[in-house]
Enzyme design. Sequence first.
Site, PDB file in Angstrom:
ATOM      1  N   ASP A   1      55.404  50.722  55.115  1.00  0.00           N
ATOM      2  CA  ASP A   1      56.216  52.087  55.607  1.00  0.00           C
ATOM      3  C   ASP A   1      57.429  52.476  54.891  1.00  0.00           C
ATOM      4  O   ASP A   1      57.498  53.838  54.786  1.00  0.00           O
ATOM      5  CB  ASP A   1      56.496  51.775  57.101  1.00  0.00           C
ATOM      6  CG  ASP A   1      55.288  51.707  58.109  1.00  0.00           C
ATOM      7  OD1 ASP A   1      54.283  52.304  57.575  1.00  0.00           O
ATOM      8  OD2 ASP A   1      55.387  51.045  59.324  1.00  0.00           O
TER       9      ASP A   1
ATOM     10  N   ARG B   1      44.540  36.557  50.175  1.00  0.00           N
ATOM     11  CA  ARG B   1      45.401  37.286  49.164  1.00  0.00           C
ATOM     12  C   ARG B   1      44.836  38.351  48.774  1.00  0.00           C
ATOM     13  O   ARG B   1      45.441  39.334  47.857  1.00  0.00           O
ATOM     14  CB  ARG B   1      45.666  36.630  47.864  1.00  0.00           C
ATOM     15  CG  ARG B   1      46.452  35.263  48.144  1.00  0.00           C
ATOM     16  CD  ARG B   1      46.935  34.443  46.940  1.00  0.00           C
ATOM     17  NE  ARG B   1      47.232  33.127  47.164  1.00  0.00           N
ATOM     18  CZ  ARG B   1      48.452  32.745  47.462  1.00  0.00           C
ATOM     19  NH1 ARG B   1      49.586  33.668  47.428  1.00  0.00           N
ATOM     20  NH2 ARG B   1      48.718  31.523  47.795  1.00  0.00           N
TER      21      ARG B   1
ATOM     22  N   TYR C   1      51.451  30.475  37.594  1.00  0.00           N
ATOM     23  CA  TYR C   1      52.536  31.421  37.456  1.00  0.00           C
ATOM     24  C   TYR C   1      53.017  31.334  36.024  1.00  0.00           C
ATOM     25  O   TYR C   1      53.970  32.083  35.702  1.00  0.00           O
ATOM     26  CB  TYR C   1      53.515  31.542  38.646  1.00  0.00           C
ATOM     27  CG  TYR C   1      53.137  31.592  39.741  1.00  0.00           C
ATOM     28  CD1 TYR C   1      52.464  33.042  40.161  1.00  0.00           C
ATOM     29  CD2 TYR C   1      52.907  30.853  40.770  1.00  0.00           C
ATOM     30  CE1 TYR C   1      52.179  33.458  41.292  1.00  0.00           C
ATOM     31  CE2 TYR C   1      52.514  31.378  42.009  1.00  0.00           C
ATOM     32  CZ  TYR C   1      52.018  32.404  42.447  1.00  0.00           C
ATOM     33  OH  TYR C   1      51.443  32.853  43.695  1.00  0.00           O
TER      34      TYR C   1
ATOM     35  N   ASN D   1      57.047  43.533  43.141  1.00  0.00           N
ATOM     36  CA  ASN D   1      56.207  42.410  43.333  1.00  0.00           C
ATOM     37  C   ASN D   1      56.476  41.802  44.436  1.00  0.00           C
ATOM     38  O   ASN D   1      57.548  40.975  44.649  1.00  0.00           O
ATOM     39  CB  ASN D   1      56.122  41.448  42.325  1.00  0.00           C
ATOM     40  CG  ASN D   1      55.532  40.242  42.376  1.00  0.00           C
ATOM     41  OD1 ASN D   1      54.652  40.073  43.564  1.00  0.00           O
ATOM     42  ND2 ASN D   1      55.121  39.393  41.464  1.00  0.00           N
TER      43      ASN D   1
ATOM     44  N   HIS E   1      50.671  40.571  51.494  1.00  0.00           N
ATOM     45  CA  HIS E   1      49.328  40.379  52.332  1.00  0.00           C
ATOM     46  C   HIS E   1      49.882  40.336  53.711  1.00  0.00           C
ATOM     47  O   HIS E   1      48.988  40.222  54.628  1.00  0.00           O
ATOM     48  CB  HIS E   1      49.065  38.821  51.956  1.00  0.00           C
ATOM     49  CG  HIS E   1      48.767  38.610  50.556  1.00  0.00           C
ATOM     50  ND1 HIS E   1      48.281  39.499  49.507  1.00  0.00           N
ATOM     51  CD2 HIS E   1      49.575  37.790  49.794  1.00  0.00           C
ATOM     52  CE1 HIS E   1      48.339  39.031  48.326  1.00  0.00           C
ATOM     53  NE2 HIS E   1      49.122  37.763  48.255  1.00  0.00           N
TER      54      HIS E   1
ATOM     55  N   HIS F   1      51.653  42.114  40.292  1.00  0.00           N
ATOM     56  CA  HIS F   1      51.367  40.641  40.380  1.00  0.00           C
ATOM     57  C   HIS F   1      51.120  39.973  39.068  1.00  0.00           C
ATOM     58  O   HIS F   1      50.400  40.336  38.501  1.00  0.00           O
ATOM     59  CB  HIS F   1      50.104  40.269  41.586  1.00  0.00           C
ATOM     60  CG  HIS F   1      50.218  40.996  42.835  1.00  0.00           C
ATOM     61  ND1 HIS F   1      51.084  40.413  43.695  1.00  0.00           N
ATOM     62  CD2 HIS F   1      49.741  42.169  43.073  1.00  0.00           C
ATOM     63  CE1 HIS F   1      51.019  41.404  44.603  1.00  0.00           C
ATOM     64  NE2 HIS F   1      50.360  42.250  44.269  1.00  0.00           N
ATOM     65  N   ILE F   2      51.858  38.731  39.122  1.00  0.00           N
ATOM     66  CA  ILE F   2      51.775  37.812  37.929  1.00  0.00           C
ATOM     67  C   ILE F   2      50.340  37.321  37.756  1.00  0.00           C
ATOM     68  O   ILE F   2      49.947  37.198  36.698  1.00  0.00           O
ATOM     69  CB  ILE F   2      52.841  36.699  38.043  1.00  0.00           C
ATOM     70  CG1 ILE F   2      54.153  37.316  37.896  1.00  0.00           C
ATOM     71  CG2 ILE F   2      52.570  35.687  36.799  1.00  0.00           C
ATOM     72  CD1 ILE F   2      55.307  36.336  38.220  1.00  0.00           C
ATOM     73  N   SER F   3      49.850  36.716  38.904  1.00  0.00           N
ATOM     74  CA  SER F   3      48.234  36.423  38.994  1.00  0.00           C
ATOM     75  C   SER F   3      47.651  37.292  39.529  1.00  0.00           C
ATOM     76  O   SER F   3      47.987  38.461  39.784  1.00  0.00           O
ATOM     77  CB  SER F   3      48.363  35.211  40.072  1.00  0.00           C
ATOM     78  OG  SER F   3      48.650  35.562  41.393  1.00  0.00           O
TER      79      SER F   3
HETATM   80  C1  DQA Z   1      51.928  36.999  43.585  1.00  0.00           C
HETATM   81  C2  DQA Z   1      50.905  36.844  44.289  1.00  0.00           C
HETATM   82  C3  DQA Z   1      50.981  36.517  45.863  1.00  0.00           C
HETATM   83  O1  DQA Z   1      49.681  36.228  46.286  1.00  0.00           O
HETATM   84  C4  DQA Z   1      51.869  35.402  46.026  1.00  0.00           C
HETATM   85  O2  DQA Z   1      52.089  35.247  47.418  1.00  0.00           O
HETATM   86  C5  DQA Z   1      53.290  35.455  45.413  1.00  0.00           C
HETATM   87  C6  DQA Z   1      53.105  35.835  44.055  1.00  0.00           C
HETATM   88  C7  DQA Z   1      51.880  37.013  41.993  1.00  0.00           C
HETATM   89  O3  DQA Z   1      52.966  37.609  41.489  1.00  0.00           O
HETATM   90  O4  DQA Z   1      50.845  36.814  41.521  1.00  0.00           O
HETATM   91  O5  DQA Z   1      54.139  34.932  45.554  1.00  0.00           O
HETATM   92  O6  DQA Z   1      52.484  38.277  43.968  1.00  0.00           O
END
Ligand code: DQA
Length: 145
Positions: A86, A110, A22, A73, A79, A99-101
């Site tokens: 909903d 994931r 991250y 996010n 997941h 998502h950052i990653s």
């Molecule tokens: C995340 C990716 C998710 O899989 C993880 O549980 C996170 C961060 C991301 O921003 O990359 O907490 O959402």
Amino acid sequence: MKLLILNGPSLNMLGVREPEIYGNNTYFDLCKLIEAHAAEIGAEVEIRQTNHEGVLVDWIQEARGCFDGIILNPAAYTHTSVALLDALLAVQIPTVEVHISDPMRREAFRRISYVREACIETIAGKGLNGYLEAIDFLCGQEKIQ
Ligand code: DQA
């Protein structure tokens, strides 16, 4: 354009949690980056973080009539959470998943995103800049409509 930016569990731990995934920037850095970009392009943003799924559901519901777009996010709830899906389907506010990653390049669990089908765009794997891209995307959408 008024945007609500919602962050799920452990995103407050940015800078501390798994920096190899991250990065080293903190949640405070993320907020400052978003605020600077929003000010530059004339968007109004409200940024929130919670570790609680129900709080995210409440914030999504309360956004109805108050915000033009949501950037979400959901972190780990991405997941697992039909409740978030909903809530998004209920309010019908244009939402971008960030998502950052890139979860698609990580563990198999994931690769499923429950919220994705309620979102008009997903931005992943671009680090903190993904939030800025999401702002630009939603502001661009506004011009199309
Ligand atoms: C995340 C990716 C998710 O899989 C993880 O549980 C996170 C961060 C991301 O921003 O990359 O907490 O959402």
